[in-house]
Design a protein around this motif. Structure first.
Motif, PDB file in Angstrom:
ATOM      1  N   THR A   1       0.857  -1.181   0.000  1.00  0.00           N
ATOM      2  CA  THR A   1       0.000   0.000   0.000  1.00  0.00           C
ATOM      3  C   THR A   1       0.893   1.231   0.000  1.00  0.00           C
ATOM      4  OG1 THR A   1      -1.811  -1.114   1.158  1.00  0.00           O
ATOM      5  CG2 THR A   1      -1.772   1.288   1.254  1.00  0.00           C
TER       6      THR A   1
ATOM      7  N   LEU B   1     -12.700   4.470  -1.580  1.00  0.00           N
ATOM      8  CA  LEU B   1     -13.475   5.251  -0.633  1.00  0.00           C
ATOM      9  C   LEU B   1     -14.193   6.379  -1.356  1.00  0.00           C
ATOM     10  CD1 LEU B   1     -11.225   5.640   2.549  1.00  0.00           C
ATOM     11  CD2 LEU B   1     -12.963   3.905   2.059  1.00  0.00           C
TER      12      LEU B   1
ATOM     13  N   PHE C   1      -8.574   6.650  -0.891  1.00  0.00           N
ATOM     14  CA  PHE C   1      -8.051   5.284  -0.781  1.00  0.00           C
ATOM     15  C   PHE C   1      -8.604   4.489  -1.953  1.00  0.00           C
ATOM     16  CE2 PHE C   1      -6.286   2.967   3.137  1.00  0.00           C
ATOM     17  CZ  PHE C   1      -5.682   1.977   2.388  1.00  0.00           C
TER      18      PHE C   1
ATOM     19  N   TRP D   1      -8.152   0.430  -3.901  1.00  0.00           N
ATOM     20  CA  TRP D   1      -7.590  -0.912  -3.873  1.00  0.00           C
ATOM     21  C   TRP D   1      -7.602  -1.458  -5.301  1.00  0.00           C
ATOM     22  CZ3 TRP D   1     -10.583   1.309  -0.217  1.00  0.00           C
ATOM     23  CH2 TRP D   1     -10.148   1.264   1.125  1.00  0.00           C
TER      24      TRP D   1
ATOM     25  N   VAL E   1      -3.132   5.104  -0.829  1.00  0.00           N
ATOM     26  CA  VAL E   1      -3.832   5.926   0.145  1.00  0.00           C
ATOM     27  C   VAL E   1      -3.224   7.323   0.151  1.00  0.00           C
ATOM     28  CG1 VAL E   1      -2.334   5.100   2.033  1.00  0.00           C
ATOM     29  CG2 VAL E   1      -4.551   6.121   2.569  1.00  0.00           C
TER      30      VAL E   1
ATOM     31  N   HIS F   1     -10.827  -6.138   7.434  1.00  0.00           N
ATOM     32  CA  HIS F   1     -11.085  -5.003   6.559  1.00  0.00           C
ATOM     33  C   HIS F   1     -12.410  -5.175   5.828  1.00  0.00           C
ATOM     34  CE1 HIS F   1      -7.165  -3.377   7.260  1.00  0.00           C
ATOM     35  NE2 HIS F   1      -6.504  -4.298   6.595  1.00  0.00           N
TER      36      HIS F   1
ATOM     37  N   THR G   1     -15.313   0.965   8.000  1.00  0.00           N
ATOM     38  CA  THR G   1     -14.994   0.450   6.675  1.00  0.00           C
ATOM     39  C   THR G   1     -13.647  -0.271   6.682  1.00  0.00           C
ATOM     40  OG1 THR G   1     -16.317   1.985   5.360  1.00  0.00           O
ATOM     41  CG2 THR G   1     -14.316   1.150   4.338  1.00  0.00           C
ATOM     42  N   VAL G   2     -12.636   0.358   7.278  1.00  0.00           N
ATOM     43  CA  VAL G   2     -11.303  -0.247   7.264  1.00  0.00           C
ATOM     44  C   VAL G   2     -11.119  -1.258   8.384  1.00  0.00           C
ATOM     45  CG1 VAL G   2     -10.186   1.618   6.022  1.00  0.00           C
ATOM     46  CG2 VAL G   2     -10.374   1.754   8.505  1.00  0.00           C
ATOM     47  N   ASN G   3     -12.050  -1.289   9.330  1.00  0.00           N
ATOM     48  CA  ASN G   3     -12.049  -2.337  10.349  1.00  0.00           C
ATOM     49  C   ASN G   3     -13.494  -2.642  10.714  1.00  0.00           C
ATOM     50  OD1 ASN G   3     -11.601  -4.142  12.385  1.00  0.00           O
ATOM     51  ND2 ASN G   3     -10.380  -2.782  13.659  1.00  0.00           N
TER      52      ASN G   3
ATOM     53  N   LEU H   1      -9.019   1.828  15.059  1.00  0.00           N
ATOM     54  CA  LEU H   1      -8.026   2.250  14.081  1.00  0.00           C
ATOM     55  C   LEU H   1      -6.629   2.227  14.671  1.00  0.00           C
ATOM     56  CD1 LEU H   1      -9.749   5.348  12.393  1.00  0.00           C
ATOM     57  CD2 LEU H   1      -9.651   2.989  11.557  1.00  0.00           C
TER      58      LEU H   1
ATOM     59  N   ARG I   1      -3.654   5.665  11.153  1.00  0.00           N
ATOM     60  CA  ARG I   1      -4.752   5.613  10.185  1.00  0.00           C
ATOM     61  C   ARG I   1      -5.807   6.644  10.541  1.00  0.00           C
ATOM     62  NH1 ARG I   1      -3.707   4.321   6.539  1.00  0.00           N
ATOM     63  NH2 ARG I   1      -3.616   2.066   6.339  1.00  0.00           N
TER      64      ARG I   1
ATOM     65  N   THR J   1      -9.648   8.430   8.932  1.00  0.00           N
ATOM     66  CA  THR J   1     -10.689   8.461   7.915  1.00  0.00           C
ATOM     67  C   THR J   1     -11.324   9.839   7.938  1.00  0.00           C
ATOM     68  OG1 THR J   1     -12.343   7.585   9.449  1.00  0.00           O
ATOM     69  CG2 THR J   1     -11.176   5.984   8.063  1.00  0.00           C
TER      70      THR J   1
END
Length: 287
Positions: A137, A162, A167, A169, A182, A224, A269-271, A277, A281, A283
């Motif tokens: 990443t 996102l 972000f 992927w 990111v 995730h 969303t990320v966890n 977090l 990190r 958001t």
């Protein structure tokens, strides 16, 4: 993913860490002082050289027929400089592949090469050593340009992103992401890189092992949203964030039409497991 290269402030300490904690072995020591580590046979995974902390290069193994030539042609057509990847970069016993080198939009060297031997990969006690190097990443100040480079020129596909555009992927094979990008506010950076474990049961073993080795877990275990993969994070001695991952979502593009999903930029969303977090990190919504 093929390999990754770092400069680290304390080479000896970092080599010891990767041998002791991740179970890698020293495969080669180069004239410039760089040390290569891997699974014990076949192509190396990590190259470390002493210096200020930084990402020196990263590489991809291209397995489709004429894939490297196609990437080279598209790079040149888009105005990018392309060089031949020095075969001395590779252990001749690992296949001495054909390859090219260029730089990404943030100026970091990127390698693309044909298939190499990796007989040591996926043959391990998964509680003592990861199965394989899975994804990287990148941190950047210009996510749109980086994504366009990898999608429009190299040939990746967007899996998820996102809503706030900070972000994305990207995939290059069946895995949900081989590469993620990111927005960190600066280019030429690495957010984290990841190794694959075999299954959920391995995470208990690894968290216990990290504790025994006096390595702090910095995030997780968790799951995730994008990729649906399990994760746990810790840092190497240079401060690089290392992820262990499992159960990555798979894509079969020859069987389905897929529209990239857009996720809310919130902690959950990320966890998915409660939205906890890591300290680094952020958001744009929720925290």
């Amino acid at each position: 993913m093929s390999h990754i290269g770092f400069s680290v402030p304390d080479l000896r300490e970092s080599v010891r860490f990767y041998r002791r904690v991740l179970g890698l072995v020293v495969q080669d020591e180069l004239e410039d002082g760089a040390v290569r580590l891997g699974w014990g046979s076949g192509h190396h995974v990590v190259e470390l050289v002493e210096g200020l902390k930084g990402l020196r290069h990263y590489g991809f193994e291209v397995r489709d027929a004429d894939g490297v030539a196609g990437i080279g042609a598209r790079l040149r057509a888009a105005g990018h400089q392309v060089g031949a990847l020095d075969r001395r970069y590779f252990d001749c016993n690992a296949g001495a592949p054909d390859g090219i080198t260029t730089v990404d939009p943030d100026g970091v060297e990127v390698h693309f090469h044909t298939e190499v031997r990796r007989p040591g990969e996926s043959v391990a006690d998964t509680g003592r050593r990861p199965v394989k190097y899975q994804h990287i990443t990148l941190g950047t100040a210009d996510l749109e340009t980086m994504v366009a480079f990898y999608v429009d020129v190299i040939g990746f596909r967007i899996s998820d992103q996102l809503d706030d555009g900070r972000f994305a992927w990207l995939r290059s094979d069946r895995d949900h992401h081989t590469l993620a990008v990111v927005h960190t506010g600066r280019g030429g950076d690495i957010d984290h890189y990841s190794y694959d474990l075999a299954e959920w049961a391995d995470f208990k073993t690894w968290c216990d092992r990290l504790t025994e080795e006096k390595v702090d877990v910095t995030w997780g275990p968790g799951r995730h949203g994008p990729g649906n993969n399990l994760f746990v994070f810790f840092d190497d001695p240079a401060g690089n964030h290392v992820e262990l991952s499992a159960e990555m979502e798979k894509f079969h593009d020859d069987r389905v039409t897929y529209t990239p999903r857009r996720w809310k930029p919130i902690p959950n969303t990320v966890n998915l497991w409660g939205g906890q977090l890591a300290s680094w990190r952020r958001t744009s919504e929720g925290r």
